[in-house]
Every structure is written in C-alpha cells, then in structure tokens.
Design a protein around this motif. Sequence first.
Motif, PDB file in Angstrom:
ATOM      1  N   ILE A 369       0.857  -1.203   0.000  1.00 18.82           N
ATOM      2  CA  ILE A 369       0.000   0.000   0.000  1.00 18.82           C
ATOM      3  C   ILE A 369       0.886   1.244   0.000  1.00 18.82           C
ATOM      4  N   LEU A 370       1.956   1.195   0.797  1.00 16.26           N
ATOM      5  CA  LEU A 370       2.883   2.330   0.820  1.00 16.26           C
ATOM      6  C   LEU A 370       3.528   2.520  -0.550  1.00 16.26           C
ATOM      7  N   SER A 371       3.870   1.410  -1.204  1.00 19.30           N
ATOM      8  CA  SER A 371       4.496   1.498  -2.523  1.00 19.30           C
ATOM      9  C   SER A 371       3.572   2.194  -3.519  1.00 19.30           C
ATOM     10  N   GLU A 372       2.296   1.832  -3.497  1.00 13.23           N
ATOM     11  CA  GLU A 372       1.322   2.454  -4.421  1.00 13.23           C
ATOM     12  C   GLU A 372       1.225   3.954  -4.152  1.00 13.23           C
ATOM     13  N   LYS A 373       1.247   4.304  -2.853  1.00 18.73           N
ATOM     14  CA  LYS A 373       1.163   5.729  -2.463  1.00 18.73           C
ATOM     15  C   LYS A 373       2.392   6.481  -3.006  1.00 18.73           C
ATOM     16  N   ARG A 396      -3.589  -3.810 -25.854  1.00 18.18           N
ATOM     17  CA  ARG A 396      -4.506  -4.331 -24.853  1.00 18.18           C
ATOM     18  C   ARG A 396      -5.823  -3.571 -24.973  1.00 18.18           C
ATOM     19  N   ASN A 397      -6.793  -4.189 -25.613  1.00 18.76           N
ATOM     20  CA  ASN A 397      -8.127  -3.572 -25.819  1.00 18.76           C
ATOM     21  C   ASN A 397      -8.004  -2.184 -26.442  1.00 18.76           C
ATOM     22  N   GLY A 398      -7.132  -2.093 -27.470  1.00 22.91           N
ATOM     23  CA  GLY A 398      -7.030  -0.822 -28.203  1.00 22.91           C
ATOM     24  C   GLY A 398      -6.141   0.201 -27.522  1.00 22.91           C
ATOM     25  N   ILE A 399      -5.471  -0.210 -26.428  1.00 26.32           N
ATOM     26  CA  ILE A 399      -4.564   0.699 -25.709  1.00 26.32           C
ATOM     27  C   ILE A 399      -3.141   0.153 -25.787  1.00 26.32           C
ATOM     28  N   MET A 400      -2.164   1.040 -25.958  1.00 27.35           N
ATOM     29  CA  MET A 400      -0.761   0.601 -25.934  1.00 27.35           C
ATOM     30  C   MET A 400      -0.042   1.299 -24.792  1.00 27.35           C
ATOM     31  N   PHE A 401       1.106   0.721 -24.375  1.00 28.13           N
ATOM     32  CA  PHE A 401       1.818   1.206 -23.189  1.00 28.13           C
ATOM     33  C   PHE A 401       3.290   1.448 -23.501  1.00 28.13           C
ATOM     34  N   GLY A 402       3.886   2.248 -22.647  1.00 25.82           N
ATOM     35  CA  GLY A 402       5.318   2.512 -22.792  1.00 25.82           C
ATOM     36  C   GLY A 402       5.855   3.068 -21.489  1.00 25.82           C
ATOM     37  N   PHE A 403       7.174   3.286 -21.458  1.00 26.54           N
ATOM     38  CA  PHE A 403       7.808   3.889 -20.287  1.00 26.54           C
ATOM     39  C   PHE A 403       8.555   5.146 -20.678  1.00 26.54           C
ATOM     40  N   THR A 404       8.515   6.137 -19.787  1.00 28.44           N
ATOM     41  CA  THR A 404       9.415   7.280 -19.940  1.00 28.44           C
ATOM     42  C   THR A 404      10.799   6.814 -19.495  1.00 28.44           C
ATOM     43  N   TYR A 407      10.924   5.882 -15.947  1.00 30.59           N
ATOM     44  CA  TYR A 407      10.109   4.735 -15.569  1.00 30.59           C
ATOM     45  C   TYR A 407       8.670   5.057 -15.179  1.00 30.59           C
ATOM     46  N   VAL A 408       8.108   6.103 -15.784  1.00 31.67           N
ATOM     47  CA  VAL A 408       6.668   6.340 -15.603  1.00 31.67           C
ATOM     48  C   VAL A 408       5.931   5.517 -16.667  1.00 31.67           C
ATOM     49  N   ARG A 409       4.969   4.716 -16.237  1.00 33.37           N
ATOM     50  CA  ARG A 409       4.221   3.869 -17.180  1.00 33.37           C
ATOM     51  C   ARG A 409       3.112   4.705 -17.800  1.00 33.37           C
ATOM     52  N   VAL A 410       3.135   4.849 -19.119  1.00 31.20           N
ATOM     53  CA  VAL A 410       2.145   5.704 -19.796  1.00 31.20           C
ATOM     54  C   VAL A 410       1.334   4.880 -20.794  1.00 31.20           C
ATOM     55  N   GLN A 411       0.229   5.452 -21.220  1.00 37.43           N
ATOM     56  CA  GLN A 411      -0.637   4.762 -22.189  1.00 37.43           C
ATOM     57  C   GLN A 411      -1.229   5.731 -23.195  1.00 37.43           C
ATOM     58  N   LEU A 427       2.793  14.529 -20.309  1.00 44.74           N
ATOM     59  CA  LEU A 427       2.064  13.654 -19.386  1.00 44.74           C
ATOM     60  C   LEU A 427       0.872  14.447 -18.828  1.00 44.74           C
ATOM     61  N   THR A 428      -0.312  13.879 -18.937  1.00 44.94           N
ATOM     62  CA  THR A 428      -1.506  14.665 -18.586  1.00 44.94           C
ATOM     63  C   THR A 428      -2.163  14.258 -17.263  1.00 44.94           C
ATOM     64  N   ALA A 429      -2.520  12.970 -17.107  1.00 48.99           N
ATOM     65  CA  ALA A 429      -3.265  12.586 -15.894  1.00 48.99           C
ATOM     66  C   ALA A 429      -3.022  11.120 -15.535  1.00 48.99           C
ATOM     67  N   VAL A 430      -3.140  10.802 -14.235  1.00 44.46           N
ATOM     68  CA  VAL A 430      -3.013   9.411 -13.791  1.00 44.46           C
ATOM     69  C   VAL A 430      -4.362   8.730 -13.990  1.00 44.46           C
ATOM     70  N   GLN A 431      -4.370   7.597 -14.686  1.00 44.20           N
ATOM     71  CA  GLN A 431      -5.613   6.882 -14.989  1.00 44.20           C
ATOM     72  C   GLN A 431      -5.947   5.897 -13.874  1.00 44.20           C
ATOM     73  N   ASN A 432      -7.140   5.326 -13.925  1.00 45.12           N
ATOM     74  CA  ASN A 432      -7.574   4.392 -12.862  1.00 45.12           C
ATOM     75  C   ASN A 432      -6.660   3.179 -12.756  1.00 45.12           C
ATOM     76  N   ASP A 433      -6.096   2.767 -13.893  1.00 42.08           N
ATOM     77  CA  ASP A 433      -5.232   1.572 -13.829  1.00 42.08           C
ATOM     78  C   ASP A 433      -3.815   1.908 -13.367  1.00 42.08           C
ATOM     79  N   GLY A 434      -3.614   3.174 -12.959  1.00 42.88           N
ATOM     80  CA  GLY A 434      -2.312   3.549 -12.400  1.00 42.88           C
ATOM     81  C   GLY A 434      -1.300   3.979 -13.432  1.00 42.88           C
ATOM     82  N   THR A 435      -1.678   3.934 -14.746  1.00 42.09           N
ATOM     83  CA  THR A 435      -0.756   4.451 -15.758  1.00 42.09           C
ATOM     84  C   THR A 435      -1.122   5.903 -16.046  1.00 42.09           C
ATOM     85  N   VAL A 436      -0.268   6.571 -16.809  1.00 44.72           N
ATOM     86  CA  VAL A 436      -0.456   8.004 -17.056  1.00 44.72           C
ATOM     87  C   VAL A 436      -0.815   8.240 -18.525  1.00 44.72           C
TER      88      VAL A 436
END
Length: 449
Positions: A369-373, A396-404, A407-411, A427-436
């Motif tokens: 939990i601390l790590s997620e925070k 993944r369902n029409g979405i692709m991913f990458g890293f800055t 190491y920020v995970r973006v989509q 980089l605009t906003a953090v999404q529900n799945d934790g990617t940006v």
Amino acid sequence: MNSSPTKTAAFHTLGCKLNFAETSTIARQLTGAGYEKVSFDEPANVYIINTCSVTENADRECKLHVKRAMKANPNGLVVILGCYAQLKPEEISAIEGVDMVLGAKEKFNILSYLEDLEKTENHGIIHSCEIDEADFFIGSYSIGDRTRAFLKVQDGCDYKCTYCTIPLARGISRSDTIDSVVKNAGEIAARGIKEIVLTGVNIGDYGKGEFGNKKHEHTFLDLITELDKVEGIERIRISSIEPNLLKDESIELVANSKSFVPHFHIPLQSGSDDLLKKMKRRYLSGLYQNRVAKIREVMPDACIGVDVIVGFPGETEEKFLETYTFLNELPISYLHVFTYSERENTEAAVMDGAVPVQERKRRNKMLRILSEKKKMAFYATQLGKKLPVLWEHENRNGIMFGFTENYVRVQKPFDEDSINKIEILELTAVQNDGTVSVKPLFEEFLAKA
Ligand code: SF4
C-alpha cells in the motif's frame, strides 16, 4: 530422438532478467543448430525450463510447467536448468516427465547433452557439478522483446547475505570483458532494439573475474563510461545495484549521460540497522539515505525503486515500523516487497525470532500500500512534463503502453506506427489503472494537422 522432420524446441523462463537473457541465448544456440522455436503450449521435441530459486514457490512453479509440457506433448523431452536445478538436481530429476537436469556449468553446452537424450520413465539424467566449477563467464542477451533487451554483464556473487541462496546457485562473482559487453550492446542496437537493461547478480561488483582471475581489472564506472560512448543505443537502464556499490561518480555519469536513463533500483531489504547487520548487508540505513539524497541532488526527477524484505527473523513490530517509517520518509518512487521465506543452507533459516507467516503477509500488504502511495506521488510530480516515451508492441483492448526514461508507465490509444518508437509527449493525468495518459506536443499536433 523423435524423427519429426524439423526439430522443435519450446522455452519457459522463471525468475529474473538474467534468466531471460540466458534462455534467449540458449534458444539462439538451438535455432542455430536447426531447431524451430515454438510456443510452450504447442507440441515440441524439447521443452526447456529455466528455473529460479529465490522464492519457496520455485519448485511448485517448476512442476507446473513440466505438467504443461507433458500435456502439450507426452513424448517431448523435458530439460530443466537454472538456479533451482543447480541447488536441487535430485529433487527435480524425480519430477515425473523430467528427462534431464543441467547445472550452472552445463547449461550452455545443452546441444551436446541433447544429442543422445531419450524419453525416460525413470528419474531424469543429471549433469550438474559443484558450483565452484562454474567459475567462468558466458555472455548473454535477450532479444525476445522488440523494445528492450536484457544484457548480462556480470554473474555470481561473493556477498554472504544470510537469507540468500544465489551464491550457492550461481557461484562466485565474475564479469564479461568490457569489449564483449560493448560488442553485445552494438549487436542489440543493430537489431533496432531501443533499450538495453544491464543485468547480472551483483552488477555493482562488475570487473571482478573479468579475465578469469579474482582481481578487479575494471569497475562498474569503467563499464558504464565505455557503454555511454557506444553510438546507436537510445537508452541504457541499470537493472539493480547494491547501495554500497553505487558510487557518486556513477550517479554523476548517469546524470550527464546521453543514453543512461535516470532510474535506479537499489535493494534496501530493511530500514532497521540491527536487521541489516543480521542480514550481513554491507551498509546501514544512513548510507542508503545518503545514496538517495545524492541521486535527488543531481537528478530531482529520477525514479528510485527499492527492494525490501518483510518478516526476516527477529523483525519485531517495532523494527518493522522502523522500516515503514524509514521508507515513508525517503523520497523514493516505488517498492518491490518480498516476504521472507526460509531457504535451505542459509544462515537465516536457523536464526531465532521467526515471524508468524500471517504476520509476514500483513506487513507485506502494508508495504505494498505504501508502494502504491509512493508511486502515485512520484507520477503526480511528472504531470505536465514533456518526456520521451518508448512505446511497446502490446495492444490491450485498443490501448498501448510505454515507459518514460524515468520509468513512468504511460498509455495511449493503440497506434501500430508507434511500436518501438520514442515520442516526446506531455504527461496529462493518472488513470484508474495507475498508468499516465499523454498528449502530443502542441507543435507536433499542429505539424500533423
Ligand atoms: S548481494 Fe546478497 S542478496 Fe544479492 S545475490 Fe549477493 S548474497 Fe544474494
């Protein structure tokens, strides 16, 4: 040997980046000898499973994949190699379906061992040696993933951390030569792969055993200095490095480098100095704090990842809270949390003060939990920034991913043309799945309009 016209081989890797690099190299040996690579659930002449020994699940996972192979082709030969194979060859050879077990010294000679191998009802044949004999270095790199490659630069470890079996499974610390690492890096770049991840067991100890002797001819700093000069490599990421081996000069090189990315993964294991001593780690929490401060001083936006173990013998509630508070106050970006498990032939396995399993699990959950925070707080500091993103091939369902680089995970919505490309995006906003989420730069948007 099965008489099927083209010999086929399937591979499955458990464990760390080093194992992936080695499986990929062994796969190239087999395809070079005429084998066709097939997926693990397809019928194959040979199934090769590269195992890990870090967790207590290693044996269960190994058995699971032997069953998978036997389901795909009951006549297929099953060969087990890797750390678990080096530590427990008899135990593995008794697993139904296993035909051969290869140790750390033998795994790269697999072709010669395969020649006369036949399916057996009995225990599998064991070709494994005392780990001391596995004192030479075999270079490896992975090319399975089009976007990044794991490049092995070092193997084995001379440290004696009291919970760890890796030195028993991989042997003494030894390194590839700088020339060979640079050559491999060049080969990887020539295949169009944009990111190289330097991997090993204790890569900060790079240089030891470089020319087959115990001396340190070169250092980790020498290695990264030479790699930074190699043309055609977009990104180099350091997989993990011991805090006591992460020198100021290496941090400064990364800060001023054209290809090394600002991402450090540094094992801490505990925030309690008492426990660090019992673990026989080669630093105390003060040094760790100092390393993090040095990185933040010269790279404020760097990503800093931390390995931590919960439930080590003697970890009272008070010492656990010491670790929790230490991590909570440290300006880091995420945690990899491991639950301590007793490993045979380790000092810690016979230490007093065992922590009940349920309690270990509770502490693991608290640190996750601390790590997620921490991760969300780090990501929030990057919003609005214009950063280079390396896009991966998954859709993944029409979405692709990458890293800055940090190491920020973006989509973004899937775009075939972006695969394995590096794009500067905001980089605009953090999404529900934790990617940006990201958006193209205004200039590029106008250019495309
Ligand atoms: S540094 Fe310690 S934990 Fe890491 S591989 Fe070596 S002995 Fe194991």
